[in-house]
Design an enzyme around this catalytic site. Structure first.
Site: not given
Ligand code: ADE
Length: 237
Positions: A97, A124, A161, A176
């Protein structure tokens, strides 16, 4: 004979079987069968430094809930997979994330690589010291999932794609949603009148120039209404 794949993706995960389904159905399955794309799944446990138990995680130094994936198995996996294809240095992506958020343009950049290694974190995440072996962190959005597996599937699908031959009609990729910086225009199929609702007459006219113009205008209208920020970031040309 199957074509030589333009792109090989090695995916390292604690849960290879999660990928069954997304990778064994529809376009991604066909792309692999036809040799357009090579996807290899690997269990991180193969590179465990505790081969008796296959353990790859441990508790956090400094305390805190949850487990962390150790650096050694991750780096062993990267080195082993890189070593197998010596001619091209792989691009190593950690799904996290904290990464750069996936866009159509990032998918297009990634698909130009010859060899990608995706590292899927879980729990984690991974020991920070393994980050030196990672080329790029990629996120699929500003929210936290339980692991990198779903993001790895999403990134693979978005990239696939762009591999010539994966999507039957190349125009459908170029036109697209997002590729042109605009959202897609509305589409209709039979019947031409459904529950009293008619398909816009221009689409039945056979006048391709008028249809193209209508679609372009609709794409602008839909984008202005649904995602005005996209219009602002794109100069009309
Ligand atoms: N691992 C946990 N959440 C994630 C996300 N939003 N994007 C990529 N990998 C992740």
């Amino acid at each position: 004979m199957a074509a030589r794949p333009r792109l090989t993706i090695d995916i390292v995960t604690l849960f290879p079987s999660m990928f069954t389904g997304p990778f064994t159905e529809s376009l991604l399955a066909r792309a692999q069968k036809e040799g357009l794309l090579k996807i290899r799944l690997h269990s991180l446990r193969e590179w465990s430094d505790d081969p008796r138990h296959g353990k790859v995680d441990d508790r956090l130094f400094g305390g805190g809930a949850g487990m962390l994936i150790k650096a050694e198995p991750v780096v062993r996996a990267i080195q082993a997979l890189a070593g197998k294809r010596k001619r091209t240095k792989p691009w190593v992506v950690y799904l996290s994330p904290q990464g750069r958020v996936l866009t159509q343009s990032l998918a297009k950049t990634l698909v130009r690589k010859k060899h990608l290694i995706f590292i899927c974190g879980h729990y984690e995440g991974i020991d920070e010291r393994a980050m030196k072996w990672i080329d790029e962190e990629v996120s699929i959005g500003d929210y936290v999932l339980t692991g990198g597996e779903l993001p790895a599937m999403v990134v693979t699908d978005a990239m696939a794609r762009f591999v010539p031959g994966v999507v039957g009609d190349p125009d459908s990729v170029l036109n697209d949603s997002f590729s042109a910086g605009l959202l897609d225009t509305p589409h209709y199929t039979r019947p031409s009148v459904w529950r009293g609702r008619k398909v816009p007459a221009v689409l039945l006219s056979g006048n391709h120039q008028a249809i193209r113009k209508w679609r372009e205008e609709k794409a602008w209208e839909v984008t202005r209404n649904k995602k005005p920020a996209l219009v602002k970031s794109r100069k009309r040309n």
